[in-house]
Design an enzyme around this catalytic site. Structure first.
Site, short mmCIF file in Angstrom:
data_model
loop_
_atom_site.label_atom_id
_atom_site.label_comp_id
_atom_site.label_asym_id
_atom_site.label_seq_id
_atom_site.Cartn_x
_atom_site.Cartn_y
_atom_site.Cartn_z
CG ASN A 1 -2.00 1.24 1.21
OD1 ASN A 1 -2.00 1.90 0.46
ND2 ASN A 1 -2.92 1.07 2.23
CE LYS B 1 -0.54 2.38 6.53
NZ LYS B 1 -2.17 2.76 6.61
NE ARG C 1 -6.26 1.60 -0.23
CZ ARG C 1 -6.12 2.73 0.53
NH1 ARG C 1 -5.31 3.13 1.38
NH2 ARG C 1 -7.43 3.23 0.86
CG HIS D 1 -12.18 4.05 2.83
ND1 HIS D 1 -12.95 4.97 3.48
CD2 HIS D 1 -10.83 4.03 3.02
CE1 HIS D 1 -11.94 5.79 4.00
NE2 HIS D 1 -10.83 5.42 3.54
CG ASN E 1 -5.64 9.11 10.05
OD1 ASN E 1 -5.71 10.04 11.12
ND2 ASN E 1 -4.36 8.43 10.01
NE ARG F 1 -8.49 12.58 2.22
CZ ARG F 1 -8.63 11.37 2.22
NH1 ARG F 1 -9.60 10.98 2.60
NH2 ARG F 1 -7.55 10.65 2.04
CG PHE G 1 -11.02 10.64 16.94
CD1 PHE G 1 -11.13 10.82 15.54
CD2 PHE G 1 -12.21 11.08 17.53
CE1 PHE G 1 -12.42 11.41 14.95
CE2 PHE G 1 -13.27 11.46 17.31
CZ PHE G 1 -13.36 11.74 15.79
CD GLU H 1 -10.96 -1.83 13.73
OE1 GLU H 1 -10.14 -2.38 14.27
OE2 GLU H 1 -11.00 -1.67 12.66
CD GLU I 1 -8.68 -0.75 4.23
OE1 GLU I 1 -8.05 -0.32 5.30
OE2 GLU I 1 -8.96 0.05 3.30
P1 ADP Z 1 -5.98 5.19 8.36
O1 ADP Z 1 -5.59 3.76 7.86
O2 ADP Z 1 -6.88 5.90 7.60
O3 ADP Z 1 -4.78 5.86 8.17
P2 ADP Z 1 -6.72 4.40 10.91
O4 ADP Z 1 -7.93 3.54 10.39
O5 ADP Z 1 -5.54 3.70 11.30
O6 ADP Z 1 -6.54 5.30 9.84
O7 ADP Z 1 -7.36 5.21 11.94
C1 ADP Z 1 -6.46 6.31 12.69
C2 ADP Z 1 -7.46 7.02 13.48
O8 ADP Z 1 -7.69 6.28 14.65
C3 ADP Z 1 -6.47 8.15 14.22
O9 ADP Z 1 -7.24 9.18 14.40
C4 ADP Z 1 -6.49 7.50 15.64
O10 ADP Z 1 -6.51 8.54 16.70
C5 ADP Z 1 -7.63 6.78 15.80
N1 ADP Z 1 -7.40 5.79 16.96
C6 ADP Z 1 -6.70 4.84 17.13
N2 ADP Z 1 -6.66 4.22 18.43
C7 ADP Z 1 -7.47 4.98 18.93
C8 ADP Z 1 -8.12 4.61 20.18
N3 ADP Z 1 -7.84 3.82 21.21
N4 ADP Z 1 -9.23 5.74 20.71
C9 ADP Z 1 -9.56 6.49 19.80
N5 ADP Z 1 -9.13 6.85 18.55
C10 ADP Z 1 -8.15 5.91 18.06
#
Ligand code: ADP
Length: 382
Positions: free
Chosen positions: A9, A16, A75, A164, A195, A225, A267, A317, A368
């Site tokens: 990816n 990744k 991907r 997605h 994200n 975004r 977050f 999650e 994914e």
């Molecule tokens: P992407 O794959 O789109 O980069 P992810 O699915 O890994 O993103 O999600 C990243 C987001 O998940 C970040 O905003 C992070 O703060 C949030 N996140 C990860 N663990 C936690 C947690 N325990 N509590 C709240 N938010 C979380």
């Protein structure tokens, strides 16, 4: 036996990778090479990043040339109007992918770079492109069509593509398996909150709407975004603030969303800021939840009957507060969250609604890479 798939990816500054056995669903190794192109990291480009990944795998005792590799899966964010099936890559496909890149200038070029270097370095196995837009290729016309000049939209391939898709399909299938129901019989809403964030409505295994559009900019409020905005903002800023189109695009993609409102896109830290009384963090969170509820309500209306709502990806999650705030007060619509279940942490798919809730609310971890690996195996067998 050649039963393993390397999934790559390639983002603009990261790569990744994960080595997967699709049959058993086992991940044998994974990792990420970051800060590609930044002088401090010493990783000049995607070729160098892939070399780093190979070395890291080697340190773990994995030789990609002798580990039974069946394929490399890439991907690719945007398949454009051309690609919606997992596609074995050859030179003609590369040429077409380059044309599609104009639809996704922020996302596709790094993936193409990743594909080119990986094809050169692992030339004895097939490489397969798996598209984020694929699952939404069959959106009904009413959901896929923008109400703009029809001829112009046709000429420039402007439609709602959705992204997605690999995650929305995988999570909705996992949700069906968790509920011991056939995927084809369920009406579902999937909320992929990472994200990047997107929502989808899926009726009987077919997508009927999704929040992202021509690009991944539309829809929910995301880390950086904006999600939905009045398109009039773009022309207004262009005219009055004398911002170029590129500047506006960059602002909407990289300096908006939670980051734009609160100066923070993560977050976990956003929650800490809210707890310490930061009013812009509070507003950012409220805007995020408001938009999310608007989409959930819209999809409940589109589906008519909804059997399951699933939360997935980093925020979905892990952030119990987000899940509760997204669905609280909807008992009249058949949604009843069990606060104790919601607050409990867990690894696999789990239910967070009460037994009495007409709509099952689930947390379903996305995967994914596994979905891409399985798509790859199907593509090379076809
Ligand atoms: P992407 O794959 O789109 O980069 P992810 O699915 O890994 O993103 O999600 C990243 C987001 O998940 C970040 O905003 C992070 O703060 C949030 N996140 C990860 N663990 C936690 C947690 N325990 N509590 C709240 N938010 C979380």
């Amino acid at each position: 036996m050649f039963r393993r798939v390397l999934v790559l990816n390639s983002g603009s500054s990261s790569l990744k990778y994960q080595l997967i056995e699709p049959d058993s669903g086992t991940s044998l190794a994974d990792g990420i090479v970051e800060q590609i192109g930044e002088p401090s990291s010493g990783v000049a480009d995607h070729g160098a990043a892939l070399q780093v990944a190979f070395e890291k795998l080697c340190d773990q005792g994995i030789d990609l040339n002798a580990c039974g590799l069946a394929a490399v899966g890439h991907r690719v964010v945007h398949g454009g109007p051309v690609f919606y099936r997992p596609t074995v890559i050859d030179d003609a496909v590369i040429a077409e992918l380059e044309q599609v890149s104009v639809l996704a200038p922020l996302h596709n070029p790094p993936a193409l770079q990743g594909i080119e270097v990986a094809r050169a370095m692992l030339s004895s196995v097939p490489h397969v492109a798996v598209f984020d837009t694929a699952f939404f290729h069959d959106l009904p016309a009413a959901a896929a069509t923008y109400a703009i000049d029809r001829e112009l939209a046709k000429k420039w391939h402007i439609r709602r593509y959705g992204f997605h898709g690999t995650s929305h399909r995988y999570v909705s299938q996992q949700a069906a398996a968790f509920l011991y129901q056939p995927w084809e019989k369920l009406n579902q809403i999937v909320l992929h909150l990472g994200n990047g964030a997107s929502a989808s409505a899926i009726a009987g295994g077919r997508p009927v709407d999704t929040s992202m559009g021509l690009t991944p900019l539309e829809g929910l409020v995301m880390g950086t975004r904006s999600g939905d905005i009045d398109a009039g903002i773009v022309s207004y800023l262009h005219r009055e603030a004398e911002m170029s189109v590129d500047d506006i695009e960059s602002m909407l993609n990289h300096r908006s969303g939670l980051l734009g409102l609160a100066g923070e896109r993560d977050f976990r830290r956003l929650h800490q800021m809210i707890e310490s009384g930061d009013s812009s963090a509070r507003l950012a969170y409220d805007v995020f939840i408001h938009r999310l509820r608007k989409y959930i309500g819209g999809y409940l209306a589109i589906l008519g009957r909804t059997d399951a709502i699933s939360f997935t990806a980093g925020v979905g999650e892990n952030a119990a507060t987000v899940r509760l705030d997204a669905l609280s007060g909807l008992e009249g619509l058949g949604i009843e969250i069990d606060e104790r279940r919601n607050a409990a942490s867990g690894k696999g798919a789990r239910r967070i609604s009460t037994e009495a809730s007409a709509i099952a609310v689930l947390v379903v971890p996305t995967n994914e890479e596994l979905a891409i690996a399985r798509d790859c195996m199907r593509a090379i067998k076809a």
